[in-house]
Design an enzyme around this catalytic site. Structure first.
Site, PDB file in Angstrom:
ATOM      1  N   CYS A 147      -7.176  -1.876 -47.970  1.00 37.08           N
ATOM      2  CA  CYS A 147      -6.286  -0.864 -47.388  1.00 37.08           C
ATOM      3  C   CYS A 147      -5.170  -1.548 -46.597  1.00 37.08           C
ATOM      4  CB  CYS A 147      -7.042   0.068 -46.439  1.00 37.08           C
ATOM      5  SG  CYS A 147      -8.364   1.032 -47.198  1.00 37.08           S
ATOM      6  N   ASP A 148      -4.046  -0.872 -46.519  1.00 37.04           N
ATOM      7  CA  ASP A 148      -2.972  -1.356 -45.666  1.00 37.04           C
ATOM      8  C   ASP A 148      -2.152  -0.170 -45.181  1.00 37.04           C
ATOM      9  OD1 ASP A 148      -1.494  -4.034 -44.838  1.00 37.04           O
ATOM     10  OD2 ASP A 148       0.040  -2.528 -45.302  1.00 37.04           O
ATOM     11  N   SER A 149      -1.792  -0.194 -43.911  1.00 37.25           N
ATOM     12  CA  SER A 149      -1.035   0.916 -43.324  1.00 37.25           C
ATOM     13  C   SER A 149       0.309   0.437 -42.781  1.00 37.25           C
ATOM     14  CB  SER A 149      -1.828   1.567 -42.181  1.00 37.25           C
ATOM     15  OG  SER A 149      -3.029   2.142 -42.654  1.00 37.25           O
TER      16      SER A 149
ATOM     17  N   GLY B 214      -2.044   2.565 -47.956  1.00 31.64           N
ATOM     18  CA  GLY B 214      -2.362   2.235 -49.341  1.00 31.64           C
ATOM     19  C   GLY B 214      -3.836   1.938 -49.487  1.00 31.64           C
TER      20      GLY B 214
END
EC number: 3.6.1.9
Length: 210
Positions: free
Chosen positions: A75-77, A116
């Site tokens: 995940c990436d924010s 994501g």
């Protein structure tokens, strides 16, 4: 079947554990700036999902050496915010002054938090399926007083999180509300992750701690 989290985020880990998952954690160590720079004129949603996928892919050699049946989740924010130079996506502030300037822009306004998600399924020690998507959530901030903002900056929390704020920590005092999935703002959307798991042929209930 094991759930592997390709992230060092304690917030994501806590969300998963609270929801019945006890993940194996492997930190990717991905150079996020290099991944983003390699994308040709990407849209904001494409940046976060590319970073999420890069994190999941980076830990695959370690995971496949340890496990024959697993799902790896990255995940990436990033925060999509309006600036004097136009819309800009930002991650963790590099220093306190940058965090201060961002908060002065954010105070009393709204922004879009993009997270994501990328899922990779491993079966028989080999990658057999991939799925990825981005979740968008609108965040409405209050306007902290000067003293409140300085105290928040002094806590150090804004420097460790995308957009310079949290929903589940000290920053939550200054979030008026959200439109969308609160888990995505924390770092991982459970509904989206469930759908991506289903897309690679895995039921989330089979991953719950028995």
């Amino acid at each position: 079947m094991r759930f592997v989290l390709a992230s060092q985020s304690p917030a994501r880990l806590n969300v998963l554990r609270t929801a019945g998952i006890d993940p194996v954690v492997h930190v990717s160590g991905v150079d996020e700036d290099a991944v983003a720079a390699a994308l040709p004129d990407p849209k904001p949603a494409e940046v976060v999902v590319a970073l999420a996928a890069a994190k999941a892919e980076a830990v695959l050699p370690v995971v496949t050496a340890e496990l024959t049946e697993a799902v790896v989740v990255g995940c990436d924010s990033m925060l999509l915010m309006d600036t004097p130079d136009g819309p800009e996506i930002v991650g963790k502030p590099a220093n306190t002054e940058i965090a201060r300037q961002r908060w002065l822009l954010m105070a009393g306004r709204t922004g879009e938090l993009l997270t994501g998600h990328a899922v990779v399924r491993i079966s028989g020690g080999q990658v057999v399926a991939r799925a990825q998507e981005t979740m968008s959530t609108t965040v409405r901030w209050s306007a902290p007083s000067e003293a409140e903002l300085e105290a928040y900056l002094a806590s150090g929390e804004p420097l460790h999180v995308a957009g310079g704020f949290t929903l589940d920590g000290l920053g939550g005092w200054f979030v008026e509300g959200i439109d969308g999935d609160h888990g995505s703002v924390i770092g991982i959307s459970l509904p989206l992750t469930r759908r991506l798991l289903s897309a690679v042929g895995v039921s989330v209930v089979d991953l719950w701690v028995k």
